[in-house]
Design a protein around this motif. Structure first.
Motif, PDB file in Angstrom:
ATOM      1  N   ALA A  91       0.831  -1.206   0.000  1.00  0.00           N
ATOM      2  CA  ALA A  91       0.000   0.000   0.000  1.00  0.00           C
ATOM      3  C   ALA A  91       0.865   1.256   0.000  1.00  0.00           C
ATOM      4  O   ALA A  91       0.568   2.238  -0.698  1.00  0.00           O
ATOM      5  CB  ALA A  91      -0.921  -0.006   1.216  1.00  0.00           C
ATOM      6  N   LEU A  92       1.964   1.221   0.767  1.00  0.00           N
ATOM      7  CA  LEU A  92       2.873   2.361   0.824  1.00  0.00           C
ATOM      8  C   LEU A  92       3.488   2.642  -0.541  1.00  0.00           C
ATOM      9  O   LEU A  92       3.572   3.799  -0.973  1.00  0.00           O
ATOM     10  CB  LEU A  92       3.979   2.092   1.846  1.00  0.00           C
ATOM     11  CG  LEU A  92       5.138   3.089   1.898  1.00  0.00           C
ATOM     12  CD1 LEU A  92       4.633   4.475   2.289  1.00  0.00           C
ATOM     13  CD2 LEU A  92       6.215   2.617   2.875  1.00  0.00           C
ATOM     14  N   VAL A  93       3.908   1.586  -1.233  1.00  0.00           N
ATOM     15  CA  VAL A  93       4.546   1.768  -2.540  1.00  0.00           C
ATOM     16  C   VAL A  93       3.594   2.426  -3.528  1.00  0.00           C
ATOM     17  O   VAL A  93       3.997   3.279  -4.326  1.00  0.00           O
ATOM     18  CB  VAL A  93       5.051   0.410  -3.080  1.00  0.00           C
ATOM     19  CG1 VAL A  93       5.511   0.543  -4.532  1.00  0.00           C
ATOM     20  CG2 VAL A  93       6.198  -0.109  -2.215  1.00  0.00           C
ATOM     21  N   PHE A  94       2.311   2.077  -3.468  1.00  0.00           N
ATOM     22  CA  PHE A  94       1.344   2.689  -4.378  1.00  0.00           C
ATOM     23  C   PHE A  94       1.141   4.173  -4.068  1.00  0.00           C
ATOM     24  O   PHE A  94       0.689   4.940  -4.928  1.00  0.00           O
ATOM     25  CB  PHE A  94       0.009   1.959  -4.312  1.00  0.00           C
ATOM     26  CG  PHE A  94      -0.052   0.757  -5.202  1.00  0.00           C
ATOM     27  CD1 PHE A  94      -0.109   0.894  -6.578  1.00  0.00           C
ATOM     28  CD2 PHE A  94      -0.027  -0.524  -4.662  1.00  0.00           C
ATOM     29  CE1 PHE A  94      -0.164  -0.210  -7.409  1.00  0.00           C
ATOM     30  CE2 PHE A  94      -0.084  -1.636  -5.482  1.00  0.00           C
ATOM     31  CZ  PHE A  94      -0.151  -1.487  -6.864  1.00  0.00           C
ATOM     32  N   LEU A  95       1.469   4.600  -2.837  1.00  0.00           N
ATOM     33  CA  LEU A  95       1.354   6.009  -2.479  1.00  0.00           C
ATOM     34  C   LEU A  95       2.586   6.822  -2.832  1.00  0.00           C
ATOM     35  O   LEU A  95       2.556   8.051  -2.780  1.00  0.00           O
ATOM     36  CB  LEU A  95       1.088   6.137  -0.968  1.00  0.00           C
ATOM     37  CG  LEU A  95      -0.271   5.671  -0.449  1.00  0.00           C
ATOM     38  CD1 LEU A  95      -0.297   5.742   1.078  1.00  0.00           C
ATOM     39  CD2 LEU A  95      -1.401   6.510  -1.037  1.00  0.00           C
ATOM     40  N   LEU A  96       3.679   6.145  -3.180  1.00  0.00           N
ATOM     41  CA  LEU A  96       4.938   6.846  -3.395  1.00  0.00           C
ATOM     42  C   LEU A  96       4.861   7.810  -4.572  1.00  0.00           C
ATOM     43  O   LEU A  96       4.245   7.512  -5.604  1.00  0.00           O
ATOM     44  CB  LEU A  96       6.066   5.843  -3.662  1.00  0.00           C
ATOM     45  CG  LEU A  96       6.506   4.953  -2.507  1.00  0.00           C
ATOM     46  CD1 LEU A  96       7.586   3.986  -2.969  1.00  0.00           C
ATOM     47  CD2 LEU A  96       7.019   5.785  -1.342  1.00  0.00           C
ATOM     48  N   PRO A  97       5.495   8.964  -4.449  1.00  0.00           N
ATOM     49  CA  PRO A  97       5.603   9.871  -5.598  1.00  0.00           C
ATOM     50  C   PRO A  97       6.611   9.315  -6.594  1.00  0.00           C
ATOM     51  O   PRO A  97       7.332   8.360  -6.317  1.00  0.00           O
ATOM     52  CB  PRO A  97       6.110  11.166  -4.962  1.00  0.00           C
ATOM     53  CG  PRO A  97       6.871  10.722  -3.760  1.00  0.00           C
ATOM     54  CD  PRO A  97       6.140   9.508  -3.253  1.00  0.00           C
ATOM     55  N   THR A  98       6.673   9.896  -7.763  1.00  0.00           N
ATOM     56  CA  THR A  98       7.568   9.409  -8.807  1.00  0.00           C
ATOM     57  C   THR A  98       8.999   9.872  -8.605  1.00  0.00           C
ATOM     58  O   THR A  98       9.894   9.438  -9.320  1.00  0.00           O
ATOM     59  CB  THR A  98       7.081   9.873 -10.188  1.00  0.00           C
ATOM     60  OG1 THR A  98       6.993  11.308 -10.184  1.00  0.00           O
ATOM     61  CG2 THR A  98       5.704   9.293 -10.490  1.00  0.00           C
ATOM     62  N   SER A  99       9.244  10.723  -7.638  1.00  0.00           N
ATOM     63  CA  SER A  99      10.586  11.233  -7.376  1.00  0.00           C
ATOM     64  C   SER A  99      10.812  11.283  -5.876  1.00  0.00           C
ATOM     65  O   SER A  99       9.860  11.395  -5.098  1.00  0.00           O
ATOM     66  CB  SER A  99      10.775  12.628  -7.981  1.00  0.00           C
ATOM     67  OG  SER A  99      11.945  13.246  -7.500  1.00  0.00           O
TER      68      SER A  99
END
Length: 261
Positions: A209-217
């Motif tokens: 779930a955390l990874v899906f929230l990550l920004p692209t940078s």
């Protein structure tokens, strides 16, 4: 991880078991295919390269977590005695737990640019750990920091950790690879290991779930939801490290003092 078991004469192995044995090896080898895709993403770049790289690292970890169970089920050393699945497993782990996470740290600019050569330190430390004969103890632990650079890279990226503290953390963990601290080995027997397996499964869901929230940078400011998820999910890594050090220090304290002449 793939476990070694006593071998049996090849003539006594049925074609079905031999086929199933090769299926297990192919499943382990899928980790190398996953690593190839991660490498492509990190070299090619793109807005979602880091997010997908982390997701694929999680998938590779899942493969690594269950292939040993499959290997024991078919008694892999009896089914395919001519092929060393443990070596294949180590090659895959070396790529997905060490090389590619360290490459992601470089490509994402998570440490100061001019300090990138220092990534050789965790790389060499991990090589030392992988090549240690007694890296897995008889009572079910890893000795030294167990090369979980994929987890380290994820939290440096997700929090994010400032570049200089991130570098110091990498060097500290590289040093701890050489310190004989007993770290939990969740797939091995033992109450703590079983507890680590159960809680680790919950942690894995949170990490996805955390990874899906990550920004692209790594640069943009993190949202409140992402920070809460990141810090909340760190409970498991903190439990893992604190418990490992507690077990080790307790063992050191119980060792008899050397007798004086």
């Amino acid at each position: 991880m793939v476990e070694s078991l006593a071998t049996a004469p090849a003539s006594k192995v049925s074609l079905l078991r031999r086929f199933l044995g090769w299926c297990v090896h192919a499943f382990t080898a899928s980790g190398i295919a996953i690593a190839a895709v991660i490498l492509y993403l990190l070299v090619q770049g793109g807005p979602d390269a880091f997010r997908w790289s982390f997701l694929l690292m999680i998938l590779a970890t899942l493969v690594d977590a269950v292939d040993g169970t499959f290997a024991r089920a078919v008694r892999i050393k009896e089914a395919v005695p001519s092929f060393d699945g443990r070596r294949l497993d180590d090659i895959t782990d070396w790529l997905t737990y060490t090389c590619l996470p360290l490459m992601l740290i470089w490509r994402a600019g998570l440490i100061p640019e001019h300090t990138v050569p220092w990534l050789i330190a965790p790389l060499l430390a991990s090589a030392y750990g992988f090549c240690q004969v007694d890296i897995k103890t008889h009572d079910g632990y890893f000795l030294g920091f167990p090369s979980l650079w994929n987890v380290v890279a994820l939290y440096i990226y997700a929090l994010p950790v400032p570049p200089w503290p991130a570098l110091y953390l990498l060097l500290l963990l590289a040093f701890l690879t050489f310190v004989p601290v007993k770290h939990l080995y969740p797939s091995m027997p033992g109450k703590l290991n079983r507890f680590a397996t159960i809680t680790g499964a919950v942690w894995g869901v949170l990490v996805v779930a955390l990874v899906f929230l990550l920004p692209t940078s790594a640069e943009p400011e993190r949202s409140t939801a992402e920070r809460v998820m990141a810090y909340g999910s760190m409970i498991y890594p903190a439990f893992y490290m604190v418990t490992s050090w507690y077990i080790t220090l307790k063992g050191w304290a119980q060792q008899p003092a050397p007798s004086t002449p």
